[in-house]
Design a protein around this motif. Structure first.
Motif, short mmCIF file in Angstrom:
data_model
loop_
_atom_site.label_atom_id
_atom_site.label_comp_id
_atom_site.label_asym_id
_atom_site.label_seq_id
_atom_site.Cartn_x
_atom_site.Cartn_y
_atom_site.Cartn_z
N ILE A 293 -29.14 -119.12 -47.19
CA ILE A 293 -28.12 -119.15 -48.24
C ILE A 293 -26.75 -119.29 -47.61
O ILE A 293 -26.52 -118.81 -46.50
CB ILE A 293 -28.24 -117.85 -49.09
N ASP A 294 -25.83 -120.01 -48.29
CA ASP A 294 -24.45 -120.14 -47.79
C ASP A 294 -23.72 -118.83 -47.93
O ASP A 294 -24.00 -118.04 -48.84
CB ASP A 294 -23.69 -121.20 -48.58
N ALA A 295 -22.73 -118.63 -47.07
CA ALA A 295 -21.99 -117.37 -47.09
C ALA A 295 -21.02 -117.28 -48.25
O ALA A 295 -20.68 -116.19 -48.70
CB ALA A 295 -21.22 -117.21 -45.78
N ASP A 296 -20.56 -118.42 -48.76
CA ASP A 296 -19.42 -118.40 -49.67
C ASP A 296 -19.77 -118.09 -51.12
O ASP A 296 -18.94 -118.24 -52.01
CB ASP A 296 -18.67 -119.72 -49.59
N LEU A 297 -21.02 -117.68 -51.38
CA LEU A 297 -21.49 -117.32 -52.71
C LEU A 297 -21.48 -118.50 -53.68
O LEU A 297 -21.46 -118.32 -54.89
CB LEU A 297 -20.66 -116.15 -53.29
N GLN A 298 -21.48 -119.71 -53.14
CA GLN A 298 -21.66 -120.88 -54.01
C GLN A 298 -23.11 -120.94 -54.47
O GLN A 298 -23.42 -121.49 -55.52
CB GLN A 298 -21.31 -122.18 -53.27
N ASP A 299 -23.99 -120.40 -53.63
CA ASP A 299 -25.40 -120.27 -54.01
C ASP A 299 -25.59 -118.85 -54.52
O ASP A 299 -25.44 -117.89 -53.76
CB ASP A 299 -26.32 -120.47 -52.79
N SER B 133 -26.72 -123.88 -61.33
CA SER B 133 -25.42 -124.52 -61.34
C SER B 133 -24.57 -123.88 -60.26
O SER B 133 -24.46 -122.66 -60.15
CB SER B 133 -24.81 -124.41 -62.73
N ARG B 134 -24.02 -124.72 -59.41
CA ARG B 134 -23.33 -124.27 -58.21
C ARG B 134 -21.92 -123.84 -58.56
O ARG B 134 -21.16 -124.60 -59.15
CB ARG B 134 -23.31 -125.42 -57.21
N SER B 135 -21.58 -122.63 -58.22
CA SER B 135 -20.27 -122.13 -58.62
C SER B 135 -19.23 -122.44 -57.55
O SER B 135 -19.49 -123.12 -56.57
CB SER B 135 -20.35 -120.64 -58.88
N GLU B 136 -18.04 -121.91 -57.77
CA GLU B 136 -16.96 -122.15 -56.84
C GLU B 136 -17.10 -121.28 -55.61
O GLU B 136 -17.71 -120.22 -55.66
CB GLU B 136 -15.65 -121.81 -57.53
N ARG B 137 -16.49 -121.71 -54.54
CA ARG B 137 -16.40 -120.90 -53.34
C ARG B 137 -15.71 -119.59 -53.70
O ARG B 137 -14.69 -119.62 -54.40
CB ARG B 137 -15.59 -121.67 -52.32
N PHE B 138 -16.25 -118.46 -53.25
CA PHE B 138 -15.70 -117.16 -53.60
C PHE B 138 -14.28 -117.01 -53.07
O PHE B 138 -13.39 -116.54 -53.76
CB PHE B 138 -16.61 -116.06 -53.05
MG MG Z 1 -19.65 -123.81 -49.76
#
Ligand code: MG
Ligand code: UDP
Length: 328
Positions: free
Chosen positions: A94-100, A197-202
């Motif tokens: 999983i990506d760190a930025d909480l986009q996932d 649905s992919r959200s914004e970078r935290f």
């Molecule tokens: Mg990202």
């Protein structure tokens, strides 16, 4: 320590602004699942306070394990290291930025329990990304699908769950210019997708500037398709056919007519055109040769400077020699 049920692998490159929130969301989701778990953070040569924060987490929570790279090796290598060292029966990247959204892990685990080896997350909507990124990504995934023989699902990133045997299969690959999502498709087994649905970078900014995106796209194309090389051949044929006609025409003018040809403009056009086509095809060949040269050098894929929360025998660098196939 015995194997946890779930490993969550997170690549970290200058993510000091998201680590606290990420840890909270990952822990609360994982705890809600009622399964044993570990969080494997791979610090990919961050230059900010990321490693300090990760060290604190590892000291406070035994389920946190950290691999600290000796420098920045790139996202794809970071997730590879995480998968190499994860011990879970199921491994989620999983990506760190909480986009996932970590909340999707529960659904992935359900699919895994149904018997799937790979559960990948398909981005149905991408709210967080710029129009440019959405457009280029959509184009890239469709292009890749057309030119490869491997069934790489479109609009799918590296957010996915893999079973233990899928992870062991991934360990057999020694490629340096890795396009992990392609390799995962390559291994086969039972795979399925779920949409989100992919959200914004935290917080913070993307760690994938255009330069890295282009390199990543080229890695994907070059490692999974020979179509660019075949295109070069195709251009060669067209150019040869056209020049053959041109020769016939020139000979005809010379032998059977009195026309004197000034011809500077046409000469220039032809020379520039051929020069361009040659350099282009040379460039295509170069993309492949550069990667071949990278592969034959057999440098280690990554070097680990510190490993927190691991048994001592697991610490240290991955050996440069190709890994022998483990049990399957
Ligand atoms: Mg990202
Ligand atoms: N990342 C990394 N090494 C790099 C670049 C990125 O480990 O050289 C990590 C980053 O910390 C994040 C993930 O890869 O966890 C995806 O990066 P990012 O979210 O910036 O990419 P985007 O979502 O914009 O494509």
């Amino acid at each position: 320590m015995e194997r946890p049920c779930l490993s969550v692998v997170v690549p970290i490159f200058n993510e000091e602004q998201v680590i606290a929130a990420l840890y909270r969301r990952l822990t609360s989701t994982s705890e809600g699942l009622g399964a044993t778990y570990e969080l494997v953070f791979v610090n990919d040569g961050s230059t900010d306070r990321s490693m300090v924060l990760l060290t604190e987490l590892a000291a406070a929570d035994r389920r946190v394990r950290v691999l600290n790279f000796s420098r920045n090796f790139g996202h794809q290598v970071a997730i590879t290291a995480g998968m190499d060292h994860a011990r879970g029966e199921a491994v989620v990247v999983i990506d760190a930025d909480l986009q996932d959204p970590p909340e999707l892990i529960g659904l992935m685990l359900e699919k895994w329990r149904e018997g799937y080896d790979v559960v990948y997350a398909v981005r149905e909507r991408r709210e967080g990304d710029t129009l440019f990124k959405r457009a280029t990504a959509a184009f890239f995934y469709r292009l890749l699908k057309r030119i490869t023989h491997v069934e790489i699902p479109v609009d799918t990133g590296d957010f996915r769950l893999m079973s233990r045997r899928a992870i062991e299969a991934m360990k057999l690959f020694n490629e340096r210019n890795r396009f992990v999502r392609g390799l995962v498709s390559w291994i086969g087994f039972r795979q399925t997708g779920i949409t989100f649905s992919r959200s914004e970078r935290f917080a913070g900014e993307t760690k994938y500037p255009l330069r890295k995106m282009i390199r990543f796209a080229l890695d994907g194309i070059v490692s999974f398709s020979f179509i660019p090389l075949q295109l070069a051949t195709f251009f060669g044929f067209i150019a040869s056919a056209m020049s053959f006609l041109g020769i016939l025409w020139v000979v005809y003018l010379r032998l059977f007519t009195q026309e004197t040809i000034t011809g500077w403009a046409s000469m220039m056009v032809i020379m520039l055109f051929l020069g361009g086509v040659q350099l282009l095809t040379l460039g295509i060949v170069g993309e492949y040769i550069g990667r071949i040269s990278d592969e034959v050098k057999r440098r280690p894929l990554y070097l680990i400077q510190d490993a927190l929360g691991f048994d001592s025998r697991e610490d240290g660098a991955r050996p440069p020699a190709p890994r022998k196939s483990s049990h399957m």
